[in-house]
Design an enzyme around this catalytic site. Structure first.
Site, PDB file in Angstrom:
ATOM      1  N   ASP A 188       1.289 -12.702  -8.095  1.00  0.00           N
ATOM      2  CA  ASP A 188       1.255 -11.390  -7.464  1.00  0.00           C
ATOM      3  C   ASP A 188       2.426 -10.521  -7.927  1.00  0.00           C
ATOM      4  OD1 ASP A 188       0.403  -9.360  -5.811  1.00  0.00           O
ATOM      5  OD2 ASP A 188       0.224 -10.629  -4.037  1.00  0.00           O
TER       6      ASP A 188
ATOM      7  N   GLU B 138       3.804  -6.259 -11.845  1.00  0.00           N
ATOM      8  CA  GLU B 138       3.969  -4.973 -12.558  1.00  0.00           C
ATOM      9  C   GLU B 138       5.305  -4.862 -13.318  1.00  0.00           C
ATOM     10  OE1 GLU B 138       0.945  -4.862  -9.651  1.00  0.00           O
ATOM     11  OE2 GLU B 138       3.067  -5.223  -9.333  1.00  0.00           O
TER      12      GLU B 138
ATOM     13  N   ASP C 180      -4.301  -3.673  -4.447  1.00  0.00           N
ATOM     14  CA  ASP C 180      -4.440  -3.466  -3.003  1.00  0.00           C
ATOM     15  C   ASP C 180      -5.160  -2.152  -2.708  1.00  0.00           C
ATOM     16  OD1 ASP C 180      -3.038  -5.815  -2.725  1.00  0.00           O
ATOM     17  OD2 ASP C 180      -1.111  -4.834  -2.424  1.00  0.00           O
TER      18      ASP C 180
END
Length: 960
Positions: A565, A568, A642
């Protein structure tokens, strides 16, 4: 003696000229000939008249017959910095020839030609019929401007190309504003939650460009995104200079308001910009309004780019142009295209309800520019060493994608279980919750292969420990064993590249200098209340150590797959771009500015290489929130982040997934149901509950035909039995599509095999298969799932019809009733609550297996072959062991099926290959569907044609 010397002199007289000729030839092909040097795999050209800011050296390398690598630099030599996206591998020699005519040098392969001008360095690509495919812009098309970044010299880089009005562009990763064709658009490639930057674009002219650069990059027609002040603005009373802004302190939309003021820009994009709010105004549910008029300086299509969290309504010219909600902490973009006339005043009204204590809004603007839209496009990167890109040619888009993977790496076959259904939640809070959930699936006979444990399974202050909190997970080893042995369910776990200060693992990495330190220096706490930072995944030793922690703490317990997760990397959400660079740099390779977009690639590399070195027999599988070019080689799939849970979010996933797949990365998924919901859904009743259930149903129908099938989100829970009771149409529909997915597993897993062995794409834009039909050029809300199934998601509330297009050049069968419909037309298809319109291409063979509760429950036998006639049809059934890498050693089997419309016969071809556990003898049932005799689909369909197969070719007549 004299005679001998005479012979020696005579011999020398012959040898010396020959040697001089050899030396001359060698010199002419290894040293500059005029202004170019020939290499083993290409040429280097010294540009005679480079433009200001241009390049003095151009290198053209032949990677394959269809791939040419171009680099250009203003320096005296090329950068030796290794590529992160391209793989280094031994290649067979490629045949190519060199042709020089005046000031132009051409390299020709069997498929493509590339010509470079010695005078300017401009490059043109053609096919071998002389048709121009792509041409660099000739006047100042290449610009390299010196910059200094953290003391390191680099260049700001742009390369422009010519284009035509009928060209279309796809790919570029995953973006969330609903755009499918990027022609005439401007796309920022910048990694952030739910936005994925992949610098690979595919043209409908059957070429692709892979831009080898890791910094923030722009792709598009070259227009800059401006503040609203670039328009003429007027307040609510018609006075020039700005809009009337009203900040409502009461939250009622009525007096008293806190403040009215004139504003000529709306830009609350980052945490830092929230300081621009008027003193005394606090976020939450306090609305803000902007009223006035806009007056454009030119006529044409004007684009407004909105970036918002919370509730946003935007009216222009008295029309509500958009009405959106997005969770306040993760804003999304909306692109509005509106035709306006020069000199005309248009009323503008904006209403924003932040819907949280940290929310964001910006409204920016693109001027119309017909010349830019129709004649050129460019790549522009913030920083790099040189212009560096790959031109990839193909006779079709599949060949273009194959060329991308030739450069960046093949996509390994995912474990077979990963093609089944995954259940996830934000989050399962205990061991008991996980086991109880899986038990309920098995009790209700809802097919399931994978249960996912999201974040925060550790103690509250121990993020990065990779250890379970014993209060909630008292025996994780036993839990995982029970999932495997009792429930036949795989277990995926969330792992972040994040460490809390003061933890044992933080100290371990900190001592080695493997952590980004700025967030710690800022003493910045996360939403839990602790200070943290991320590790430097660019450091090979840090990557090894990170995997060792995962191995020791998690993998040894029997964990099957990894959810990586926030890659980025999201060290701190919603901070400014400049601050983000400080927070994840400097990297082991250099300044964060140079490597801004590539962290996810190196993060996945750590896990893939780590697990394969530890356990080479077990397939690696990674799910990640971000991606980059080359990511597919690390067995990494990506989900769309998300995203919010509104109907427009559902619609935007379709084009996002199609373009992600066209970017060369084949495994994509999303949160079925959307990650975050409006408060009205959290404890929904009445109409809100009805809408929530319908949205889940429609999202689930779509999700069943994505490469990966996965439900996830915040409360309310997304398990079928938590969405609706068993007798509700929502429950029945979701169960139907779940079971249909498993019955299609022989078809679906064959597509996974084809993806590795033939560089196939599972989720297919219509332009891939129907390129000759111009009507599909801009269709981004329909797609093919494999070669046969046309998928048409329903994304509007209470819609019971779906307008869709049936591509030309073929006919189509309604999947449910078997009726034939002519292609090349729009239809209003039935879309009852329980079903999504689904069509089968004429001339298809689809393989259906037995009913399953999980993919490994039993072998795919018998298999029912649905043969959709009217045209010749082919399909190849692919099988292997499903969990290991023996397929890389050619241990797999394939059985080809072909139908001849002329002879009305089905041929089951001879089986090729074998593997351990392969069914040597099997049964095929055959169902023929024709225009004259439609057959309604049923999962338990009887047939009077059954054949036994032992691996030898069988021909079956299908004349009835």
């Amino acid at each position: 003696m004299i005679a001998l010397r005479r012979k020696q002199l005579l011999l020398l007289a012959v040898i010396i000229p020959v040697l001089l000729i050899v030396v001359f030839i060698s010199f002419s092909f290894s040293k500059p000939s005029g202004s170019f040097t020939k290499l083993e795999d290409g040429i280097v050209v010294k540009v005679k008249k480079p433009c200001a800011g241009g390049a003095s050296l151009i290198k053209l390398r032949v990677i394959s017959g269809k791939v040419i690598h171009i680099t250009a630099t203003p320096e005296d030599s090329f950068s030796k910095r290794p590529s992160l996206m391209a793989v280094s591998k031994k290649r067979n020699p490629v045949k190519w020839e060199l042709v020089k005519q005046k000031d132009f040098i051409t390299i020709k392969t069997a498929f493509v030609s590339v010509t470079v001008s010695e005078l300017s360095g401009d490059v043109v690509f053609t096919d071998n019929n002389g048709k121009v495919l792509l041409k660099e812009l000739t006047k100042n098309g290449r610009q390299l401007t010196p910059v200094t970044i953290d003391g390191e010299k680099a260049y700001s880089i742009s390369q422009s190309f010519e284009t035509t009005g009928d060209e279309a562009f796809y790919g570029l990763g995953q973006h969330q504003n609903g755009t499918f064709n990027y022609k005439g658009e401007n796309v920022t490639l910048l990694q952030q939650n739910s936005d994925v930057a992949v610098p690979f674009v595919v043209s409908n002219k059957n070429y692709g460009l892979l831009w080898d650069n890791y910094s923030i990059t722009q792709f598009g027609d070259g227009r800059s995104c401006n503040q609203l002040s670039s328009l003429r603005l007027y307040d609510e009373n018609g006075n020039a200079g700005g809009l009337t802004a009203v900040y409502d302190v009461s939250g009622t939309g009525k007096e008293p308001v806190l403040l009215k003021r004139k504003e000529n820009e709306i830009d609350y994009s980052f945490l830092q910009s929230l300081k621009k709010f008027p003193e005394g105004f606090s976020l939450g549910n306090k609305p803000v309004y902007w009223n006035g008029y806009v007056e454009p300086e030119c006529s044409g299509e004007h684009q407004f780019l909105l970036y918002s969290g919370g509730y946003l309504k935007f009216w222009l010219d008295g029309k509500l142009q958009t009405d959106k909600w997005r969770q306040c902490w993760n804003p999304a973009t909306t692109l509005l295209k509106i035709n306006l006339e020069k000199g005309k005043k248009y009323p503008l009204k904006i209403e924003w309800v932040p819907d949280g204590g940290e929310s964001f809004l910006s409204v920016k603007y693109f001027n119309p520019s017909a010349a830019s839209n129709n004649s050129r496009f460019l790549w522009s990167s913030e920083a790099g060493d040189q212009v560096d890109y790959y031109f990839v040619y193909g006779r079709n888009m599949d060949e273009v994608v194959a060329g991308y993977r030739d450069v960046t790496g093949r996509a390994p076959i995912v474990p077979k279980w990963a093609m089944g259904f995954w259940q996830s939640r934000e989050r399962y809070k205990s061991q008991d919750e996980i086991l109880a959930t899986v038990n309920e699936f098995r009790k209700r006979k809802i097919p399931l292969d994978n249960i996912v444990l999201d974040w925060f399974y550790w103690k509250a202050d121990q993020w990065g420990s990779h250890e379970f909190d014993p209060a909630r997970f008292p025996d994780p080893d036993k839990m995982i064993k029970e999932l495997h042995d009792k429930y036949n369910t795989q277990f995926m776990i969330s792992v972040w590249p994040k460490f809390y200060t003061g933890t044992k693992n933080y100290n371990l990495f900190n001592e080695k200098g493997w952590l980004y330190k700025q967030n710690v220096l800022n003493n910045q706490k996360d939403w839990i209340g602790y200070v943290s930072t991320f590790y430097d995944a660019y450091n090979p030793e840090a990557r090894k150590q990170f995997w060792d922690l995962m191995d020791t703490k998690l993998y040894k317990k029997g964990i099957d797959a990894w959810w990586m997760d926030a890659t980025e990397p999201d060290v701190l959400s919603n901070t400014s771009i400049e601050e983000r660079k400080k927070l994840h740099g400097p990297t082991a390779h250099g300044p964060a500015t140079l490597y801004f977009n590539s962290y996810a690639l190196e993060s996945a590399k750590a896990v893939y290489e780590g697990q394969r070195s530890k356990d080479p027999g077990k397939r690696v599988f990674i799910l990640t929130r971000s991606a980059y070019a080359g990511m597919q080689r690390y067995a990494a799939a990506t989900w769309s982040g998300d995203v919010g849970a509104r109907w427009h979010d559902l619609k935007n996933q379709i084009s996002a997934g199609i373009n992600f797949s066209l970017s060369g990365l084949p495994y994509w998924t999303m949160d079925i149901g959307g990650f975050a919901v409006e408060s009205r859904y959290e404890n929904a009743k009445g109409k809100d509950l009805d809408e929530w259930r319908e949205q889940m149903t429609r999202w689930y129908q779509f999700g069943a035909f994505c490469p990966l099938f996965r439900a996830h989100g915040q409360y309310p829970f997304r398990e079928i039995f938590n969405v609706a009771p068993e007798d509700h149409p929502a429950y029945q529909s979701m169960l139907y599509y779940n079971k249909l997915r498993y019955r299609l597993m022989p078809y679906i897993y064959s597509l996974a095999g084809k993806t590795y062995h033939e560089d196939y794409t599972i989720m297919r834009a219509l332009v891939m298969d129907f390129a000759a039909d111009t009507a599909v050029k801009n269709l981004g809300d329909q797609y093919m799932f494999g070669p046969s199934l046309l998928i048409n998601p329903v994304y509007e509330y209470e819609s019971r019809k779906r307008r869709l297009y049936l591509p030309a050049t073929t006919g189509w069968y309604d999947f449910y009733n078997g009726k034939y419909i002519k292609g090349g037309q729009y239809i209003n298809a039935d879309a009852p609550y329980e079903k999504m319109p689904l069509y089968v291409k004429e001339g298809s063979i689809i393989t259906f297996g037995p009913e399953l509760q999980y993919t490994a429950e039993k072998p795919a036998d018998p298999i029912t072959l649905f043969v959709y006639t009217g045209k010749d049809a082919q399909f190849t059934l692919y099988e292997d062991e499903g969990l290991n890498y023996n397929y890389e050693k050619s241990l797999y089997s394939s059985i080809p099926f072909s139908y001849s419309e002329k002879t009305k016969t089905l041929t089951i071809g001879g089986r090729k290959g074998s593997f351990k556990g392969m069914l040597k003898n099997r049964t095929f049932k055959i169902i023929k569907i024709s225009k004259e005799r439609p057959v309604a689909f049923s999962m338990e369909m009887n047939t009077n044609i059954t054949v036994n197969y032992n691996g030898a070719t069988i021909t079956v007549p299908l004349r009835n």
